[in-house]
Design an enzyme around this catalytic site. Structure first.
Site, PDB file in Angstrom:
ATOM      1  N   ASN A   1       4.531-112.036 -26.214  1.00  0.00           N
ATOM      2  CA  ASN A   1       5.374-112.083 -27.207  1.00  0.00           C
ATOM      3  C   ASN A   1       4.827-110.843 -27.967  1.00  0.00           C
ATOM      4  O   ASN A   1       6.289-110.353 -28.183  1.00  0.00           O
ATOM      5  CB  ASN A   1       4.689-113.158 -28.278  1.00  0.00           C
ATOM      6  N   GLU A   2       3.592-109.670 -27.809  1.00  0.00           N
ATOM      7  CA  GLU A   2       4.461-108.544 -28.287  1.00  0.00           C
ATOM      8  C   GLU A   2       5.282-108.174 -27.140  1.00  0.00           C
ATOM      9  O   GLU A   2       6.106-107.037 -27.662  1.00  0.00           O
ATOM     10  CB  GLU A   2       2.175-107.908 -27.471  1.00  0.00           C
TER      11      GLU A   2
ATOM     12  N   GLU B   1      16.404-114.727 -17.101  1.00  0.00           N
ATOM     13  CA  GLU B   1      14.679-115.333 -16.923  1.00  0.00           C
ATOM     14  C   GLU B   1      15.236-115.919 -18.639  1.00  0.00           C
ATOM     15  O   GLU B   1      14.440-116.860 -19.523  1.00  0.00           O
ATOM     16  CB  GLU B   1      13.625-115.062 -17.132  1.00  0.00           C
TER      17      GLU B   1
ATOM     18  N   GLN C   1       9.753-117.449  -8.083  1.00  0.00           N
ATOM     19  CA  GLN C   1       9.900-116.200  -8.593  1.00  0.00           C
ATOM     20  C   GLN C   1       8.866-115.269  -8.556  1.00  0.00           C
ATOM     21  O   GLN C   1       8.079-115.421  -9.335  1.00  0.00           O
ATOM     22  CB  GLN C   1      10.398-116.041 -10.013  1.00  0.00           C
TER      23      GLN C   1
ATOM     24  N   SER D   1       5.113-111.193 -10.665  1.00  0.00           N
ATOM     25  CA  SER D   1       3.360-110.698 -10.376  1.00  0.00           C
ATOM     26  C   SER D   1       2.734-110.097 -10.731  1.00  0.00           C
ATOM     27  O   SER D   1       2.590-111.009  -9.025  1.00  0.00           O
ATOM     28  CB  SER D   1       2.818-111.600 -11.838  1.00  0.00           C
TER      29      SER D   1
HETATM   30  C1  LIG Z   1       2.429-120.544 -17.075  1.00  0.00           C
HETATM   31  C2  LIG Z   1       2.806-119.741 -16.663  1.00  0.00           C
HETATM   32  C3  LIG Z   1       4.024-119.089 -15.231  1.00  0.00           C
HETATM   33  C4  LIG Z   1       4.454-118.129 -15.229  1.00  0.00           C
HETATM   34  N1  LIG Z   1       5.531-117.725 -14.159  1.00  0.00           N
HETATM   35  C5  LIG Z   1       5.372-116.681 -13.451  1.00  0.00           C
HETATM   36  C6  LIG Z   1       6.182-116.702 -12.377  1.00  0.00           C
HETATM   37  O1  LIG Z   1       6.837-117.846 -11.528  1.00  0.00           O
HETATM   38  N2  LIG Z   1       6.608-115.571 -11.110  1.00  0.00           N
HETATM   39  C7  LIG Z   1       5.940-114.782 -11.920  1.00  0.00           C
HETATM   40  O2  LIG Z   1       6.624-113.542 -11.578  1.00  0.00           O
HETATM   41  N3  LIG Z   1       4.885-114.305 -13.200  1.00  0.00           N
HETATM   42  C8  LIG Z   1       4.785-115.553 -13.785  1.00  0.00           C
HETATM   43  N4  LIG Z   1       4.525-115.426 -14.615  1.00  0.00           N
HETATM   44  C9  LIG Z   1       2.942-114.226 -15.120  1.00  0.00           C
HETATM   45  C10 LIG Z   1       3.714-113.456 -16.302  1.00  0.00           C
HETATM   46  O3  LIG Z   1       5.085-112.797 -16.136  1.00  0.00           O
HETATM   47  C11 LIG Z   1       2.769-112.758 -16.918  1.00  0.00           C
HETATM   48  O4  LIG Z   1       1.201-113.521 -16.833  1.00  0.00           O
HETATM   49  C12 LIG Z   1       3.022-111.602 -17.922  1.00  0.00           C
HETATM   50  O5  LIG Z   1       4.109-110.352 -18.013  1.00  0.00           O
HETATM   51  C13 LIG Z   1       1.773-111.304 -18.592  1.00  0.00           C
HETATM   52  O6  LIG Z   1       0.878-110.080 -17.424  1.00  0.00           O
HETATM   53  P1  LIG Z   1      -0.874-110.422 -17.440  1.00  0.00           P
HETATM   54  O7  LIG Z   1      -0.790-111.513 -17.067  1.00  0.00           O
HETATM   55  O8  LIG Z   1      -1.183-109.589 -16.435  1.00  0.00           O
HETATM   56  O9  LIG Z   1      -0.943-109.641 -18.579  1.00  0.00           O
HETATM   57  P2  LIG Z   1      -0.921-108.257 -19.128  1.00  0.00           P
HETATM   58  O10 LIG Z   1       0.169-107.428 -18.998  1.00  0.00           O
HETATM   59  O11 LIG Z   1      -2.289-107.707 -18.425  1.00  0.00           O
HETATM   60  O12 LIG Z   1      -1.470-108.764 -20.766  1.00  0.00           O
HETATM   61  C14 LIG Z   1      -2.398-108.079 -21.212  1.00  0.00           C
HETATM   62  C15 LIG Z   1      -2.447-108.254 -22.755  1.00  0.00           C
HETATM   63  O13 LIG Z   1      -1.945-107.462 -23.266  1.00  0.00           O
HETATM   64  C16 LIG Z   1      -0.637-107.087 -24.183  1.00  0.00           C
HETATM   65  N5  LIG Z   1       0.595-106.387 -23.515  1.00  0.00           N
HETATM   66  C17 LIG Z   1       0.627-105.618 -22.250  1.00  0.00           C
HETATM   67  N6  LIG Z   1       1.404-104.074 -22.815  1.00  0.00           N
HETATM   68  C18 LIG Z   1       1.244-103.983 -23.894  1.00  0.00           C
HETATM   69  C19 LIG Z   1       2.630-103.422 -24.289  1.00  0.00           C
HETATM   70  N7  LIG Z   1       3.803-102.644 -23.965  1.00  0.00           N
HETATM   71  N8  LIG Z   1       2.920-103.730 -25.837  1.00  0.00           N
HETATM   72  C20 LIG Z   1       1.572-104.753 -26.052  1.00  0.00           C
HETATM   73  N9  LIG Z   1       0.769-105.529 -26.145  1.00  0.00           N
HETATM   74  C21 LIG Z   1       0.589-105.803 -24.363  1.00  0.00           C
HETATM   75  C22 LIG Z   1      -0.071-108.444 -23.447  1.00  0.00           C
HETATM   76  O14 LIG Z   1       1.108-108.879 -24.517  1.00  0.00           O
HETATM   77  C23 LIG Z   1      -1.517-109.141 -22.978  1.00  0.00           C
HETATM   78  O15 LIG Z   1      -1.745-110.059 -24.777  1.00  0.00           O
HETATM   79  C24 LIG Z   1       3.252-116.372 -15.668  1.00  0.00           C
HETATM   80  C25 LIG Z   1       2.936-116.448 -16.219  1.00  0.00           C
HETATM   81  C26 LIG Z   1       2.143-118.120 -16.917  1.00  0.00           C
HETATM   82  C27 LIG Z   1       1.318-117.820 -18.228  1.00  0.00           C
END
Ligand SMILES: Cc1cc2nc3c(=O)[nH]c(=O)nc-3n(C[C@H](O)[C@H](O)[C@H](O)COP(=O)(O)OP(=O)(O)OC[C@H]3O[C@@H](n4cnc5c(N)ncnc54)[C@H](O)[C@@H]3O)c2cc1C
Length: 405
Positions: free
Chosen positions: A370-371, A244, A126, A129
């Site tokens: 979780n948020e 998902e 997928q 991100s």
């Molecule tokens: C093990 C693993 C596998 C993954 N596999 C895939 C995959 O196969 N394909 C893919 O596309 N992605 C994948 N991901 C990515 C995953 O979807 C993202 O890491 C996730 O959506 C969070 O995005 P970010 O890391 O950019 O954090 P950010 O979006 O930058 O968030 C940083 C912090 O801010 C908080 N935050 C952000 N916005 C808000 C809001 N509106 N309200 C409250 N809090 C908020 C978040 O909760 C977090 O604590 C994977 C991630 C992991 C850890």
């Protein structure tokens, strides 16, 4: 028994007989646990699972599934929980990409991709991100530009689970930067072996490399690889994210997993603390939460089979699953005490527990943090006020997102 013989019978098999068949088949064919890197063994097992009629139990028959109700899937899941099956490489395809292609794909896409997925011939990933677009995935910058009868894709994706093995990916890309950010996206099927696709593994703190960063350098995608509508990618993304959350939330650990209730209770017994009131209380809480989540997932699956989409309640399953994983880790820590950081190197349980502890934090990030799940539940299940949106209706090109031009 082959899929051909079991599917051809017409009326659904007796549920108890089906369960008995599943139990007997797994007893005979479930392999001993092996590293997930043995990808050919995983493909062979998935093919055997399909031939036996246990892959795509609830998927439609016209794409190779058995078209049975969720009760049959539940029966098989109960039986398979006794084993550690090598099906991990297919989780993204079976749990997310396949169901989305089934929902939104053309008849041609459904018959081209879904039977191969069920038979273990193709592995999917997928591609949502990006370095600047995770929770707010609609801010993504990977572009797809129409050139004749194909799209040309440039950009970068990150955290892509299983891309190191993937044959296909469900790619979300920006196709119209003059529209607001949610309405200028399109979902494509991308061939991960196409020229211009580079996959680089990323290690997490467990030392494994379960995900990757992906670079697209002028990758050509045929026009018929669009899933859903051009510029309708947000609808496709929401559809896939719904699948998902249910898929992650309903994933059951095998009973052999050191973070499963059964294994933790056995550990408490082995360490001679199972009679202590504090341990009993912890174990009871873990059991109760595990059971409640199991029942909630049964309900979601039954509703899905009756045509009721899980919607935002998939977020409840996903959030509860990640909180349960954290509770399991904390419980193991309390039971094992100092041993948690000083296992006997000969003790394979110790290594497995350590891996579980190091991998668990990712469950509160992957598939939406979780948020984010709490925000969705607040707005869409509890009806609380919506989070303010400052960029509604503004063309993506005018937003100050990362380094976009
Ligand atoms: C093990 C693993 C596998 C993954 N596999 C895939 C995959 O196969 N394909 C893919 O596309 N992605 C994948 N991901 C990515 C995953 O979807 C993202 O890491 C996730 O959506 C969070 O995005 P970010 O890391 O950019 O954090 P950010 O979006 O930058 O968030 C940083 C912090 O801010 C908080 N935050 C952000 N916005 C808000 C809001 N509106 N309200 C409250 N809090 C908020 C978040 O909760 C977090 O604590 C994977 C991630 C992991 C850890």
């Amino acid at each position: 028994m082959t899929a051909a013989t079991t599917i051809a019978t017409g009326s659904p098999p007796d549920l108890d007989a089906f369960r008995e068949q599943a139990r007997a088949w797994l007893r005979e064919h479930a392999p001993a646990p092996s590293p997930v890197t043995d990808i050919e063994a995983a493909r062979a097992f998935q093919a055997a699972l399909y031939d036996a009629g246990f892959a795509g139990i609830t998927w439609p028959q016209d794409v190779g599934g058995r078209g049975l109700s969720t009760a049959y899937q539940q029966a098989f899941s109960d039986e398979e929980a006794e084993y550690e099956l090598p099906t991990y490489p297919f989780t993204i395809g079976m749990g997310m990409c396949g169901p989305t292609v089934n929902d939104l794909g053309t008849p041609e896409q459904r018959t081209r991709y879904l039977p191969r997925l069920l038979r273990g011939e193709d592995i999917w990933c997928q591609l949502f991100s990006e370095p600047g677009a995770g929770s707010d995935v609609a801010s993504l910058q990977t572009r797809a530009v129409l050139d004749g009868d194909s799209w040309v894709v440039d950009g970068q994706k990150v955290w892509t689970t299983n891309a190191q093995w993937a044959d296909f990916g469900a790619l979300l890309a920006r196709t119209d930067p003059d529209r607001p950010k949610h309405s200028g996206l399109t979902m494509f099927v991308v061939d991960m072996h196409a020229p211009g696709v580079t996959v680089r593994p990323l290690k997490d703190m467990s030392g494994r490399a379960p995900f990757n960063e992906i670079y697209f350098d002028s990758v050509r995608i045929p026009a018929d690889a669009v899933i859903g509508e051009v510029n309708g990618g947000w609808h496709a993304a929401v559809t896939m994210l719904g699948h998902e959350r249910v898929s992650i939330g309903s994933r059951r650990r095998p009973k052999t997993n050191p973070l499963d209730f059964t294994a933790i209770a056995a550990l408490a017994q082995r360490l001679g603390v199972s009679g202590e009131p504090a341990t009993r209380e912890r174990l009871a809480e873990l059991y109760a939460r595990e059971r409640v989540l199991e029942l909630f997932n049964v309900r979601l699956r039954q509703e899905a089979a009756a045509g009721i989409a899980p919607g935002a309640r998939g977020s409840v399953a996903k959030l509860a699953g990640s909180m349960l994983a954290r509770l399991a880790v904390d419980t193991v820590g309390e039971i094992a005490g100092p041993e948690i950081v000083a296992w006997d190197p000969e003790d394979t349980t110790g290594a497995a527990v350590a891996l579980g502890i190091n991998s668990t934090p990712s469950s509160s990030i992957a598939g939406g943090t979780n948020e984010i799940q709490r925000g969705i539940i607040g707005e869409r299940v509890l009806g609380l006020p919506k989070e303010p949106s400052v960029d509604k209706g503004v063309p993506f090109r005018e937003l100050k997102v990362g380094t976009q031009k």
